[in-house]
Design an enzyme around this catalytic site. Sequence first.
Site, PDB file in Angstrom:
ATOM      1  N   SER A 110      31.476  27.714   0.149  1.00 40.02           N
ATOM      2  CA  SER A 110      30.114  27.458   0.621  1.00 40.02           C
ATOM      3  C   SER A 110      29.624  26.151   0.001  1.00 40.02           C
ATOM      4  CB  SER A 110      29.220  28.604   0.172  1.00 40.02           C
ATOM      5  OG  SER A 110      27.862  28.219   0.241  1.00 40.02           O
ATOM      6  N   SER A 111      28.680  25.502   0.674  1.00 41.12           N
ATOM      7  CA  SER A 111      28.163  24.239   0.116  1.00 41.12           C
ATOM      8  C   SER A 111      27.371  24.466  -1.172  1.00 41.12           C
ATOM      9  CB  SER A 111      27.294  23.520   1.148  1.00 41.12           C
ATOM     10  OG  SER A 111      26.224  24.342   1.550  1.00 41.12           O
ATOM     11  N   CYS A 112      27.002  25.722  -1.464  1.00 43.45           N
ATOM     12  CA  CYS A 112      26.220  25.961  -2.688  1.00 43.45           C
ATOM     13  C   CYS A 112      27.081  25.944  -3.953  1.00 43.45           C
ATOM     14  CB  CYS A 112      25.419  27.247  -2.593  1.00 43.45           C
ATOM     15  SG  CYS A 112      26.419  28.710  -2.610  1.00 43.45           S
ATOM     16  N   TYR A 139      26.460  33.732  -6.493  1.00 46.86           N
ATOM     17  CA  TYR A 139      27.330  33.579  -5.318  1.00 46.86           C
ATOM     18  C   TYR A 139      28.217  32.353  -5.502  1.00 46.86           C
ATOM     19  CZ  TYR A 139      28.414  32.894  -0.312  1.00 46.86           C
ATOM     20  OH  TYR A 139      29.039  32.720   0.897  1.00 46.86           O
ATOM     21  N   LYS A 143      32.307  32.024  -5.569  1.00 43.26           N
ATOM     22  CA  LYS A 143      33.038  31.175  -4.624  1.00 43.26           C
ATOM     23  C   LYS A 143      33.878  30.118  -5.356  1.00 43.26           C
ATOM     24  CE  LYS A 143      32.074  32.874  -0.606  1.00 43.26           C
ATOM     25  NZ  LYS A 143      33.168  33.405   0.237  1.00 43.26           N
ATOM     26  N   HIS A 182      19.516  34.087   6.496  1.00 42.13           N
ATOM     27  CA  HIS A 182      19.344  32.665   6.234  1.00 42.13           C
ATOM     28  C   HIS A 182      18.171  32.138   7.074  1.00 42.13           C
ATOM     29  CE1 HIS A 182      23.577  33.136   4.887  1.00 42.13           C
ATOM     30  NE2 HIS A 182      23.140  32.323   3.946  1.00 42.13           N
TER      31      HIS A 182
HETATM   32  O1  GFB Z   1      18.922  29.551   4.559  1.00 48.56           O
HETATM   33  P1  GFB Z   1      18.334  29.847   3.231  1.00 48.56           P
HETATM   34  O2  GFB Z   1      17.926  31.251   2.988  1.00 48.56           O
HETATM   35  O3  GFB Z   1      19.332  29.459   2.093  1.00 48.56           O
HETATM   36  O4  GFB Z   1      17.029  28.936   3.016  1.00 48.56           O
HETATM   37  P2  GFB Z   1      19.737  28.208   1.161  1.00 48.56           P
HETATM   38  C1  GFB Z   1      17.024  27.565   3.277  1.00 48.56           C
HETATM   39  C2  GFB Z   1      15.623  27.008   3.064  1.00 48.56           C
HETATM   40  O5  GFB Z   1      14.766  27.518   4.091  1.00 48.56           O
HETATM   41  C3  GFB Z   1      14.969  27.386   1.746  1.00 48.56           C
HETATM   42  C4  GFB Z   1      13.574  27.994   3.522  1.00 48.56           C
HETATM   43  O6  GFB Z   1      14.251  26.282   1.247  1.00 48.56           O
HETATM   44  C5  GFB Z   1      14.013  28.508   2.154  1.00 48.56           C
HETATM   45  O7  GFB Z   1      12.891  28.641   1.278  1.00 48.56           O
HETATM   46  N1  GFB Z   1      12.973  29.005   4.408  1.00 48.56           N
HETATM   47  C6  GFB Z   1      11.800  28.845   5.067  1.00 48.56           C
HETATM   48  C7  GFB Z   1      13.441  30.224   4.692  1.00 48.56           C
HETATM   49  N2  GFB Z   1      11.492  29.953   5.757  1.00 48.56           N
HETATM   50  C8  GFB Z   1      12.507  30.837   5.539  1.00 48.56           C
HETATM   51  C9  GFB Z   1      12.743  32.163   5.994  1.00 48.56           C
HETATM   52  O8  GFB Z   1      11.965  32.775   6.736  1.00 48.56           O
HETATM   53  N3  GFB Z   1      13.918  32.746   5.590  1.00 48.56           N
HETATM   54  C10 GFB Z   1      14.808  32.098   4.779  1.00 48.56           C
HETATM   55  N4  GFB Z   1      15.953  32.725   4.430  1.00 48.56           N
HETATM   56  N5  GFB Z   1      14.575  30.841   4.310  1.00 48.56           N
HETATM   57  C11 GFB Z   1      21.686  29.805   0.736  1.00 48.56           C
HETATM   58  C12 GFB Z   1      22.307  30.376  -0.499  1.00 48.56           C
HETATM   59  O9  GFB Z   1      20.804  28.864   0.253  1.00 48.56           O
HETATM   60  O10 GFB Z   1      22.588  29.138   1.572  1.00 48.56           O
HETATM   61  C13 GFB Z   1      23.600  31.033  -0.232  1.00 48.56           C
HETATM   62  O11 GFB Z   1      21.385  31.221  -1.132  1.00 48.56           O
HETATM   63  C14 GFB Z   1      24.476  30.265   0.731  1.00 48.56           C
HETATM   64  O12 GFB Z   1      24.252  31.222  -1.441  1.00 48.56           O
HETATM   65  C15 GFB Z   1      23.718  29.811   1.927  1.00 48.56           C
HETATM   66  O13 GFB Z   1      25.062  29.165   0.089  1.00 48.56           O
HETATM   67  C16 GFB Z   1      24.557  28.989   2.886  1.00 48.56           C
HETATM   68  O14 GFB Z   1      20.315  27.096   1.972  1.00 48.56           O
HETATM   69  O15 GFB Z   1      18.622  27.813   0.267  1.00 48.56           O
END
Ligand code: GFB
Length: 311
Positions: A110-112, A139, A143, A182
């Site tokens: 994953s990119s994280c 996570y 990974k 996500h």
């Molecule tokens: O996709 P996301 O949950 O994961 O959130 P990450 C990306 C950005 O979108 C963050 C914002 O800045 C969230 O605060 N966001 C805005 C939201 N509204 C929402 C919403 O309704 N739901 C969600 N989920 N986010 C994940 C990692 O990071 O990416 C994992 O936690 C993994 O480990 C994954 O690597 C691909 O991009 O921040």
Amino acid sequence: MHYELEGQKIWVAGSQGMVGSAVVRRLEREGCKILVTTRAELDLSDQSAVFDWLNLKRPDAIVLAAAKVGGILANNDHPAEFLHDNLVIETNIIHGAHITGVDRLLFLGSSCIYPKLAKQPIVEEALLTGALEPTNEWYAIAKIAGIKMCEAYRRQYGRDYISAMPTNLYGPGDNFDLKSSHVLPALIRKAHEAKLAGAESLTIWGTGSPMREFLHVDDCADALVFLLKTYSDDMHINVGSGSDLSIYDLTRLVCSAVGFVGNIEKDETKPDGTPRKLMSAERLRALGWSPQISLEDGIHSTYQWYLDNAR
Ligand code: GFB
């Protein structure tokens, strides 16, 4: 390097997930025999069950797409499961592959895995050069362990195990649960429900300013099959689209695809996560692969999939 898939027996571990099912769809064009398992048939956290299954089925190659995944809040709230479940799945499958003589394996990271403040766009060599983003370090560490296992089994036993690092993925089969998903599927659902309710606004998490890169899962699956056929190296390889946008701009794109015309509010009590994680796509492009599905088209088709399947 050319690894011929035709006639080979390929196990897609995690074939019921969004990425695994896309890999199965893509592999169906390769003339190989695809092995799949449901959770009920094979518990990937049960080491002896995994070893027995591998001994019995003897795949020629494995795509390790099985993982416990989730969005920023799920990662932040369940550090133990994100660390434990992913470590167990990886060690069972990678070590199991080795002891049962499977010589080719593609592991998905994953990119994280990259440092929170890595120089952008992030090159593969940035791994382990700085501190991780705290919301998903559990996570990420699991990974990173998987990447290092592939590297270790290559080095010590000459196994042809490789790792690919997909960026944030979306598409058919995604999780639309607002707590664990996500951002992209969450926004599709929020915009759709706000439209139906005639709401004045929808609320996004955080400030809307973090930048994210997105890749449609069918593009990702195509890249993974390409790598399975052509790539053999100690170095993991990024799989991305090469461009990013802010969460606020993504929200506007989703609202326009869904037809929601209200305002966008921000809940700044929710975390932003890493400010930016655009991966360098150069290594994969230099090998001759590039994505085909634009973000706009991908959002439209994913919204259609949500209407047809997920509601
Ligand atoms: O996709 P996301 O949950 O994961 O959130 P990450 C990306 C950005 O979108 C963050 C914002 O800045 C969230 O605060 N966001 C805005 C939201 N509204 C929402 C919403 O309704 N739901 C969600 N989920 N986010 C994940 C990692 O990071 O990416 C994992 O936690 C993994 O480990 C994954 O690597 C691909 O991009 O921040």
